[in-house]
Design an enzyme around this catalytic site. Structure first.
Site, PDB file in Angstrom:
ATOM      1  N   GLY A 100     -38.192-113.418 -74.827  1.00  0.00           N
ATOM      2  CA  GLY A 100     -39.607-113.223 -76.033  1.00  0.00           C
ATOM      3  C   GLY A 100     -37.892-111.938 -76.730  1.00  0.00           C
ATOM      4  O   GLY A 100     -38.561-111.214 -77.683  1.00  0.00           O
ATOM      5  N   SER A 113     -44.003-101.119 -68.649  1.00  0.00           N
ATOM      6  CA  SER A 113     -44.096-100.059 -69.451  1.00  0.00           C
ATOM      7  C   SER A 113     -45.308 -99.061 -68.824  1.00  0.00           C
ATOM      8  O   SER A 113     -45.021 -98.967 -67.589  1.00  0.00           O
ATOM      9  CB  SER A 113     -45.529-101.218 -70.166  1.00  0.00           C
ATOM     10  N   TYR A 145     -53.200-106.274 -67.689  1.00  0.00           N
ATOM     11  CA  TYR A 145     -52.170-106.447 -68.374  1.00  0.00           C
ATOM     12  C   TYR A 145     -50.986-104.977 -67.718  1.00  0.00           C
ATOM     13  O   TYR A 145     -50.133-104.776 -67.281  1.00  0.00           O
ATOM     14  CB  TYR A 145     -51.553-105.376 -70.265  1.00  0.00           C
ATOM     15  N   SER A 146     -51.896-103.836 -67.314  1.00  0.00           N
ATOM     16  CA  SER A 146     -51.307-103.009 -66.450  1.00  0.00           C
ATOM     17  C   SER A 146     -51.077-103.110 -64.820  1.00  0.00           C
ATOM     18  O   SER A 146     -50.001-102.478 -64.802  1.00  0.00           O
ATOM     19  CB  SER A 146     -52.637-101.482 -66.591  1.00  0.00           C
ATOM     20  N   LYS A 182     -47.980-104.886 -65.701  1.00  0.00           N
ATOM     21  CA  LYS A 182     -46.767-104.113 -65.115  1.00  0.00           C
ATOM     22  C   LYS A 182     -46.220-103.438 -64.454  1.00  0.00           C
ATOM     23  O   LYS A 182     -45.430-102.941 -63.708  1.00  0.00           O
ATOM     24  CB  LYS A 182     -46.710-103.821 -67.210  1.00  0.00           C
ATOM     25  N   ILE A 236     -45.163 -98.190 -78.339  1.00  0.00           N
ATOM     26  CA  ILE A 236     -43.748 -97.924 -79.291  1.00  0.00           C
ATOM     27  C   ILE A 236     -44.529 -99.147 -80.974  1.00  0.00           C
ATOM     28  O   ILE A 236     -45.334-100.001 -80.443  1.00  0.00           O
ATOM     29  CB  ILE A 236     -42.913 -99.652 -78.504  1.00  0.00           C
TER      30      ILE A 236
END
Length: 269
Positions: A13, A161, A174-175, A178, A207
């Site tokens: 990435g 994250s 997503y949570s 991570k 961010i």
């Protein structure tokens, strides 16, 4: 300066956002960089940015969720630069339809949370976990395999994250992905520590990247989220890269199995 002189770093990435910032910051400290990403044009820009800092860089078109692609990029690093000293797993997506380097889709954020959760297709869940969690596992395995075989100490840095510990900071997929990255980091640190390989995570807060551009386009939501940040602002990708530099360098020689949070104080409560 020179904290990474003679080191070789692989950054998944690495074409934009946090990954690119890590490439640039590491180059400033003397590292040569292997960039793994799907964004060819953006990655070329990262290569040029590294070279402007006086270091060598190479790019491999890589799907982070592909075992073949990940194995190829690690072998490319060895064939090109002779080693892998540092790995940063910055490849990640917020939603199944997210394309790295492009702003997130506002539709996903604007949907009713209950509807978004109960009607989320399994394929969307699986895609996020494939890239964020399985992709991290593949990269950690491939880099560590070479380090162990060569008896070479190294530093592996995963990008988690604040969502790993705080569900409101991201979607369910997503949570969970991570949170999985965080547990994977601890497991890898435990297993690889005796081989001299340190494994740590970074859990960034809000961010300024393309992934959070959707929030900056929704002032009310942005202000609500920043209300939970004591410093009252979003962080920069370079601020995250500074944390990665610390973990990559000998300055963190007694750190493993830890997660640093460049989050503006999000976890003060």
């Amino acid at each position: 300066m020179g904290q990474l002189d003679g080191k070789v770093a692989v950054v998944t990435g690495g074409a934009n956002g946090i990954g690119r910032a890590c490439c640039e910051r590491f180059a400033e400290e003397g590292a040569d960089i292997v960039i793994a990403d799907l964004l060819d044009e953006a990655a070329i820009g990262t290569v040029e940015a590294v070279e402007k800092r006086g270091r060598r860089a190479t790019y491999m078109h890589t799907d982070a969720s592909s075992p073949t692609d990940i194995g190829t990029v690690m072998q490319h690093a060895i064939d090109t630069f002779g080693a892998i000293d540092v790995l940063v797993t910055a490849a990640g997506i917020s939603t199944a339809d997210y394309v790295s380097g492009r702003p997130s889709n506002t539709a996903a954020v604007e949907r009713d949370p209950i509807t978004r959760f109960v009607d989320s297709p399994l394929a969307e869940w699986q895609r996020v976990l494939d890239v964020n969690l399985t992709g991290t596992l593949l990269a950690v395995q491939a880099a560590a395999r070479w380090m162990v075989a060569q008896g070479r100490r190294g530093s592996i840095i995963t990008i988690a994250s604040i969502a790993a510990k705080h569900p409101e900071a991201g979607s369910a997929a997503y949570s969970v992905s991570k949170a999985g990255v965080w547990m994977l980091t601890k497991q890898a640190a435990l297993v690889l520590g005796p081989a001299g390989i340190r494994v740590n995570a970074i859990g960034p807060g809000f961010i300024e990247t393309n992934m959070t551009a959707v929030l900056r386009g929704m002032p009310e939501l942005e202000q609500r989220l920043l209300g939970s940040v004591p410093l009252g602002r979003m962080g920069s990708a370079r601020e995250v890269a500074n944390a990665a530099l610390f973990l990559a360098s000998d300055q963190s020689s007694y750190f493993t199995g830890e997660m640093l949070h460049p989050d503006g104080g999000f976890y003060t409560d």
